[in-house]
Motif scaffolding. Structure first.
Motif, short mmCIF file in Angstrom:
data_model
loop_
_atom_site.label_atom_id
_atom_site.label_comp_id
_atom_site.label_asym_id
_atom_site.label_seq_id
_atom_site.Cartn_x
_atom_site.Cartn_y
_atom_site.Cartn_z
N MET A 103 0.85 -1.20 0.00
CA MET A 103 0.00 0.00 0.00
C MET A 103 0.88 1.26 0.00
O MET A 103 1.82 1.35 0.79
CB MET A 103 -0.86 0.01 1.27
CG MET A 103 -2.00 0.99 1.21
SD MET A 103 -2.91 1.15 2.75
CE MET A 103 -3.40 -0.53 3.10
N ASN A 104 0.63 2.19 -0.93
CA ASN A 104 1.46 3.40 -0.93
C ASN A 104 0.96 4.40 0.11
O ASN A 104 -0.08 4.21 0.73
CB ASN A 104 1.57 4.01 -2.33
CG ASN A 104 0.23 4.55 -2.81
OD1 ASN A 104 -0.55 5.04 -2.00
ND2 ASN A 104 -0.02 4.44 -4.10
N LYS A 105 1.72 5.50 0.28
CA LYS A 105 1.46 6.47 1.35
C LYS A 105 0.07 7.11 1.21
O LYS A 105 -0.66 7.27 2.18
CB LYS A 105 2.56 7.53 1.27
CG LYS A 105 2.75 8.34 2.50
CD LYS A 105 3.97 7.90 3.31
CE LYS A 105 4.13 8.76 4.55
NZ LYS A 105 3.45 8.32 5.72
N THR A 106 -0.32 7.43 -0.05
CA THR A 106 -1.62 8.09 -0.25
C THR A 106 -2.76 7.16 0.11
O THR A 106 -3.73 7.55 0.77
CB THR A 106 -1.77 8.53 -1.72
OG1 THR A 106 -0.51 8.97 -2.17
CG2 THR A 106 -2.82 9.58 -1.90
N GLN A 107 -2.64 5.88 -0.30
CA GLN A 107 -3.70 4.92 0.03
C GLN A 107 -3.81 4.76 1.54
O GLN A 107 -4.91 4.70 2.09
CB GLN A 107 -3.39 3.55 -0.60
CG GLN A 107 -3.64 3.52 -2.08
CD GLN A 107 -3.08 2.23 -2.68
OE1 GLN A 107 -2.03 1.74 -2.26
NE2 GLN A 107 -3.79 1.70 -3.66
N SER A 108 -2.67 4.69 2.21
CA SER A 108 -2.71 4.47 3.65
C SER A 108 -3.22 5.71 4.38
O SER A 108 -3.96 5.62 5.36
CB SER A 108 -1.36 3.96 4.10
OG SER A 108 -0.79 4.69 5.05
N ASP A 109 -2.90 6.92 3.85
CA ASP A 109 -3.48 8.16 4.39
C ASP A 109 -5.00 8.10 4.32
O ASP A 109 -5.70 8.45 5.25
CB ASP A 109 -3.02 9.37 3.55
CG ASP A 109 -1.92 10.14 4.25
OD1 ASP A 109 -1.65 9.82 5.41
OD2 ASP A 109 -1.33 11.04 3.63
N ARG A 110 -5.49 7.65 3.15
CA ARG A 110 -6.94 7.60 2.92
C ARG A 110 -7.58 6.55 3.83
O ARG A 110 -8.61 6.77 4.44
CB ARG A 110 -7.22 7.28 1.46
CG ARG A 110 -8.39 8.11 0.93
CD ARG A 110 -8.62 7.94 -0.56
NE ARG A 110 -7.56 8.48 -1.39
CZ ARG A 110 -7.01 7.85 -2.43
NH1 ARG A 110 -7.39 6.63 -2.75
NH2 ARG A 110 -6.08 8.42 -3.16
#
Ligand SMILES: Cc1cc2nc3c(=O)[nH]c(=O)nc-3n(C[C@H](O)[C@H](O)[C@H](O)COP(=O)(O)OP(=O)(O)OC[C@H]3O[C@@H](n4cnc5c(N)ncnc54)[C@H](O)[C@@H]3O)c2cc1C
Length: 434
Positions: A1-8
């Motif tokens: 999971m990339n940073k943006t997905q995990s932020d979301r």
């Protein structure tokens, strides 16, 4: 999971407070093996304050948060900071005696002072929205309110005045309220901004904070606890569990907590109309069990009404939440017909059966810091100080909570019984108003 997905994935719910925050990237989640003298599970106000105070006392501290800092009740609350506990003072006196009740109350005041001093010392007085608290009563039977005010003034040194009739109606333009007690000490804050401030202070004091890191279980390896997360492991001789109503890894603690939901809405900016009707910038709450609690908040778009109310042991959010609370608002202030709601959200409070916080050592080195109910803004700070002192060798304050242990909350049956009791008390309140 990339940073943006995990932020979301670990985003805050869409509350007014979240909308007012400058976005911050999620802190990294734990991967691999690490060690600390103390590990805190849960990044609400309880966990954050405990982490900060332990770090200030020289301990190495790791804090693990399943979602993001302030994601639970702490970042969703009404923001009222006031002395006392979720349990009322009469019931506390009956259980522990007047002398211990006084010591507990003094701790709760220490919690209020801690929040204010932390905000002021950091130069963040913008987090404080207003001062004072009007406890309003919809019942014409004002004897109980007067007696409570007298007790708080004479036995607990509170600064409170009784109001009714013209003086009250000149402040709040409604005929719903028959009397009020104005308390000078409380104030209200943006609770999510405060959680973010505590995070910043934790990081400055060397706490290692991991977000998106759920503790799945806690075991033992000799003298150390082993906390397992999806990708990592922490070894620690001391653990503080501060997971409240959002599901924790220690069964005995989790079973003692009854999750109770409550709701909040924030209106669209209502300009002068709101200020004409509600002429008070502090906290306002009615005296019914789970009555309305509200305040005016101001941002660059203008004044808004932030209104909370109702409790339920059902976890699902009602489809018509905004509509439901708008009805409650119009019931008190029909002049506000036409006000629209821009944000609505719910949150879970963690209650023990005795309605007092559960603060204690469950087994050697394993501490509970939970069960603050609907009165957590001051008591999380007070409780965190108690735990930090205990881990530093001073257990005197910890012992004050000896009468309030982690007892089973009754599971589904407990939730059902609580809901029934709430409906019964609402009926009594409705009769009182007649
Ligand atoms: C809508 C609402 C209004 C309220 N209004 C007020 C008010 O005006 N004044 C007041 O004094 N109190 C109020 N309260 C109560 C107050 O918000 C709470 O008592 C207090 O914030 C509890 O803080 P906490 O840190 O114990 O729990 P929380 O803030 O709920 O934090 C618990 C954290 O633990 C994390 N977690 C759970 N399980 C795990 C795990 N296994 N691993 C890692 N992390 C985990 C969760 O993600 C969560 O972030 C309100 C509560 C709600 C819901």
């Amino acid at each position: 999971m990339n940073k943006t997905q995990s932020d979301r994935q670990h985003a805050h719910i869409a509350s007014y407070y979240a909308a007012m925050q400058r976005p911050r990237a999620l802190l990294g989640s734990l991967a691999g093996k690490v060690e600390a003298q103390v590990t805190i599970v849960g990044g609400g106000l309880a966990g954050l304050t405990a982490a900060l105070e332990l770090a200030r006392r020289g301990h190495s501290v790791i804090l693990l948060e399943a979602e993001r800092i302030g994601w639970g009740a702490s970042g969703r609350s009404g923001g009222f900071v006031s002395p006392g506990f979720a349990e009322n003072i009469g019931a506390i006196e009956r259980r522990v005696g007047a002398a211990t009740a006084k010591q507990l109350h003094a701790l709760s005041v220490r919690g209020v002072d801690y929040v204010e001093n932390t905000i002021i010392a950091a130069g963040r007085s913008d987090i404080i929205g207003g001062r004072g608290w009007l406890h309003v009563s919809r019942s014409a039977k004002t004897g109980k309110l007067r007696a409570w005010r007298d007790q708080m003034v004479h036995a607990y040194g509170a600064d409170m005045v009784f109001l009714e009739g013209g003086p009250l109606q000149s402040i709040l333009k409604t005929d719903r309220y028959r009397a009020a007690v104005a308390d000078q000490m409380p104030f209200h804050i943006d609770p999510l901004a405060y959680a973010e401030l505590l995070l910043q202070l934790c990081l400055e004091n060397g706490v290692c904070v991991f977000e998106g890191t759920r503790v799945n279980d806690i075991g033992r390896n000799g003298a150390a606890f082993v906390l397992n997360t999806r990708l990592g492991q922490v070894l620690s001789p001391n653990v503080v569990v501060a997971t409240s109503a959002y599901g924790g890894p220690v069964r005995q603690i989790e079973r003692s907590i009854l999750p109770v939901a409550t709701y909040v809405v924030a209106s669209s900016p209502g300009g002068g109309r709101l200020a004409d009707v509600i002429g008070y910038r502090g906290c306002i709450a009615d005296q019914r069990r789970a009555g309305d609690y509200y305040r005016l908040v101001e941002d660059e778009k203008g004044l808004r009404l932030l209104w909370g109310g109702r409790i339920t042991t059902r976890r699902s959010e009602p489809a018509q939440l905004a509509h439901m609370l708008l009805k409650d608002i119009r019931d008190v202030y029909p002049q506000l017909d036409g006000l629209s709601i821009e944000y609505s959200w719910s949150g879970l409070m963690g209650y023990a059966r005795h309605k007092m916080p559960v603060i204690g050592e469950i087994s050697s080195g394993l501490f509970a810091l939970t069960g603050f109910g609907g009165h957590g803004l001051n008591t999380t700070a007070a409780g965190a100080l108690v735990i930090a002192d205990a881990l530093n060798g001073d257990r005197s304050a910890l012992e004050l909570f000896g009468s309030y242990r982690a007892v089973w909350g009754g599971g589904a049956l407990g939730r059902f019984a609580t809901q029934l009791e709430y409906e019964r008390l609402r009926l009594i309140d409705a009769i009182d108003e007649l």
